[in-house]
Design a protein around this motif. Sequence first.
Motif, PDB file in Angstrom:
ATOM      1  N   SER A 280     -10.166   4.139  -7.443  1.00 24.84           N
ATOM      2  CA  SER A 280      -8.932   3.848  -8.185  1.00 24.84           C
ATOM      3  C   SER A 280      -7.710   4.099  -7.315  1.00 24.84           C
ATOM      4  CB  SER A 280      -8.850   4.707  -9.441  1.00 24.84           C
ATOM      5  OG  SER A 280      -9.909   4.408 -10.314  1.00 24.84           O
ATOM      6  N   MET A 281      -7.712   5.201  -6.562  1.00 25.19           N
ATOM      7  CA  MET A 281      -6.580   5.501  -5.694  1.00 25.19           C
ATOM      8  C   MET A 281      -6.449   4.469  -4.581  1.00 25.19           C
ATOM      9  SD  MET A 281      -4.139   7.460  -5.641  1.00 25.19           S
ATOM     10  CE  MET A 281      -2.770   7.661  -4.569  1.00 25.19           C
ATOM     11  N   THR A 282      -7.569   4.034  -4.015  1.00 25.91           N
ATOM     12  CA  THR A 282      -7.534   2.995  -2.982  1.00 25.91           C
ATOM     13  C   THR A 282      -6.950   1.708  -3.543  1.00 25.91           C
ATOM     14  OG1 THR A 282      -9.488   3.960  -1.939  1.00 25.91           O
ATOM     15  CG2 THR A 282      -8.948   1.697  -1.354  1.00 25.91           C
ATOM     16  N   LEU A 283      -7.348   1.347  -4.755  1.00 27.27           N
ATOM     17  CA  LEU A 283      -6.828   0.147  -5.395  1.00 27.27           C
ATOM     18  C   LEU A 283      -5.330   0.253  -5.642  1.00 27.27           C
ATOM     19  CD1 LEU A 283      -7.485  -2.603  -6.731  1.00 27.27           C
ATOM     20  CD2 LEU A 283      -7.783  -1.334  -8.854  1.00 27.27           C
ATOM     21  N   ILE A 284      -4.878   1.403  -6.117  1.00 33.06           N
ATOM     22  CA  ILE A 284      -3.444   1.599  -6.368  1.00 33.06           C
ATOM     23  C   ILE A 284      -2.657   1.547  -5.069  1.00 33.06           C
ATOM     24  CG2 ILE A 284      -1.734   3.306  -7.132  1.00 33.06           C
ATOM     25  CD1 ILE A 284      -3.810   4.140  -9.272  1.00 33.06           C
ATOM     26  N   GLU A 285      -3.172   2.168  -4.009  1.00 31.26           N
ATOM     27  CA  GLU A 285      -2.481   2.149  -2.725  1.00 31.26           C
ATOM     28  C   GLU A 285      -2.358   0.735  -2.180  1.00 31.26           C
ATOM     29  OE1 GLU A 285      -4.728   4.798  -0.284  1.00 31.26           O
ATOM     30  OE2 GLU A 285      -3.693   6.587  -1.021  1.00 31.26           O
ATOM     31  N   LYS A 286      -3.453  -0.047  -2.267  1.00 33.84           N
ATOM     32  CA  LYS A 286      -3.397  -1.406  -1.736  1.00 33.84           C
ATOM     33  C   LYS A 286      -2.505  -2.315  -2.574  1.00 33.84           C
ATOM     34  CE  LYS A 286      -7.793  -1.485   0.647  1.00 33.84           C
ATOM     35  NZ  LYS A 286      -7.484  -1.833   2.010  1.00 33.84           N
ATOM     36  N   ALA A 287      -2.499  -2.115  -3.879  1.00 30.71           N
ATOM     37  CA  ALA A 287      -1.742  -3.005  -4.751  1.00 30.71           C
ATOM     38  C   ALA A 287      -0.263  -2.651  -4.828  1.00 30.71           C
ATOM     39  CB  ALA A 287      -2.346  -2.983  -6.152  1.00 30.71           C
ATOM     40  N   ALA A 288       0.070  -1.368  -4.832  1.00 29.89           N
ATOM     41  CA  ALA A 288       1.448  -0.999  -5.116  1.00 29.89           C
ATOM     42  C   ALA A 288       2.116  -0.110  -4.080  1.00 29.89           C
ATOM     43  CB  ALA A 288       1.505  -0.296  -6.468  1.00 29.89           C
ATOM     44  N   LEU A 289       1.354   0.613  -3.273  1.00 32.29           N
ATOM     45  CA  LEU A 289       1.976   1.618  -2.412  1.00 32.29           C
ATOM     46  C   LEU A 289       2.050   1.236  -0.941  1.00 32.29           C
ATOM     47  CD1 LEU A 289       0.388   4.800  -4.014  1.00 32.29           C
ATOM     48  CD2 LEU A 289       2.618   3.785  -4.475  1.00 32.29           C
TER      49      LEU A 289
ATOM     50  N   PRO B 264       3.468  -0.542   2.321  1.00 29.35           N
ATOM     51  CA  PRO B 264       4.783  -1.109   2.635  1.00 29.35           C
ATOM     52  C   PRO B 264       4.684  -2.627   2.771  1.00 29.35           C
ATOM     53  CG  PRO B 264       3.863   0.044   4.531  1.00 29.35           C
ATOM     54  CD  PRO B 264       2.939   0.283   3.388  1.00 29.35           C
ATOM     55  N   THR B 265       5.743  -3.298   2.374  1.00 27.42           N
ATOM     56  CA  THR B 265       5.793  -4.753   2.464  1.00 27.42           C
ATOM     57  C   THR B 265       6.877  -5.161   3.434  1.00 27.42           C
ATOM     58  OG1 THR B 265       7.341  -4.871   0.627  1.00 27.42           O
ATOM     59  CG2 THR B 265       4.997  -5.024   0.090  1.00 27.42           C
ATOM     60  N   GLN B 266       6.821  -6.386   3.877  1.00 25.80           N
ATOM     61  CA  GLN B 266       7.821  -6.910   4.805  1.00 25.80           C
ATOM     62  C   GLN B 266       8.350  -8.221   4.260  1.00 25.80           C
ATOM     63  OE1 GLN B 266       5.925  -7.299   8.589  1.00 25.80           O
ATOM     64  NE2 GLN B 266       5.925  -5.123   9.002  1.00 25.80           N
ATOM     65  N   LEU B 267       9.643  -8.434   4.498  1.00 28.24           N
ATOM     66  CA  LEU B 267      10.260  -9.708   4.115  1.00 28.24           C
ATOM     67  C   LEU B 267       9.960 -10.745   5.186  1.00 28.24           C
ATOM     68  CD1 LEU B 267      13.749  -8.527   2.875  1.00 28.24           C
ATOM     69  CD2 LEU B 267      11.874  -9.377   1.490  1.00 28.24           C
ATOM     70  N   ASP B 268       9.965 -11.998   4.771  1.00 34.35           N
ATOM     71  CA  ASP B 268       9.797 -13.080   5.737  1.00 34.35           C
ATOM     72  C   ASP B 268      10.999 -13.109   6.659  1.00 34.35           C
ATOM     73  OD1 ASP B 268       7.450 -13.795   4.496  1.00 34.35           O
ATOM     74  OD2 ASP B 268       8.397 -15.321   3.231  1.00 34.35           O
ATOM     75  N   GLU B 269      10.774 -13.634   7.866  1.00 34.06           N
ATOM     76  CA  GLU B 269      11.851 -13.731   8.861  1.00 34.06           C
ATOM     77  C   GLU B 269      13.013 -14.579   8.327  1.00 34.06           C
ATOM     78  OE1 GLU B 269      11.925 -12.310  11.934  1.00 34.06           O
ATOM     79  OE2 GLU B 269      10.011 -11.310  11.605  1.00 34.06           O
ATOM     80  N   GLN B 270      12.709 -15.612   7.556  1.00 33.72           N
ATOM     81  CA  GLN B 270      13.755 -16.499   7.040  1.00 33.72           C
ATOM     82  C   GLN B 270      14.603 -15.798   5.991  1.00 33.72           C
ATOM     83  OE1 GLN B 270      11.420 -19.692   5.570  1.00 33.72           O
ATOM     84  NE2 GLN B 270      11.019 -20.578   7.594  1.00 33.72           N
ATOM     85  N   LYS B 271      14.006 -14.919   5.192  1.00 33.48           N
ATOM     86  CA  LYS B 271      14.749 -14.227   4.151  1.00 33.48           C
ATOM     87  C   LYS B 271      15.641 -13.137   4.723  1.00 33.48           C
ATOM     88  CE  LYS B 271      11.535 -15.128   0.427  1.00 33.48           C
ATOM     89  NZ  LYS B 271      10.653 -14.550  -0.592  1.00 33.48           N
TER      90      LYS B 271
END
Length: 140
Positions: free
Chosen positions: A120-129, A131-138
């Motif tokens: 459950s913790m692995t699933l939560i980390e992958k889904a919500a925790l 870090p994300t990156q914006l596209d170069e164009q944005k």
Amino acid sequence: MHCKLTVSDECVVFSNDEGLHERLPKQQLVLGMAIKGQAQDITLPGGRRFLCDDSAFRLNQRGVSSFIERCEQHKGLAIGAIVLCPLLLYWLFFVAIPHVAASSAAHFPDSVVETIGQQSMTLIEKAALEPTQLDEQKIA
């Protein structure tokens, strides 16, 4: 194609300006759901459909609205649904599910509970925790 619908007790007759007529028993017709503000559609044998221009058209009900249509018109039910649905979801996610999980955890071996917790913790980390990156164009 534009048609005229004539309804009798046992059958319906479809006719158009070119003089073509089709007589069908009511049992062969598949009636669509009666929705307020929309005409009830009729599906003919072979997949053809008849849609009436009159939004109050109902073939199977003579002035009597269906249960769903009456519920849609009832203001108390509509307001109650707006208030009670979020409350039900809150209760389900924050009270019922945690309670069931806590009470059922006592009936499983500790290794199973630990494995479920890790997954459950692995699933939560992958889904919500993660870090994300914006596209170069944005970014530009």
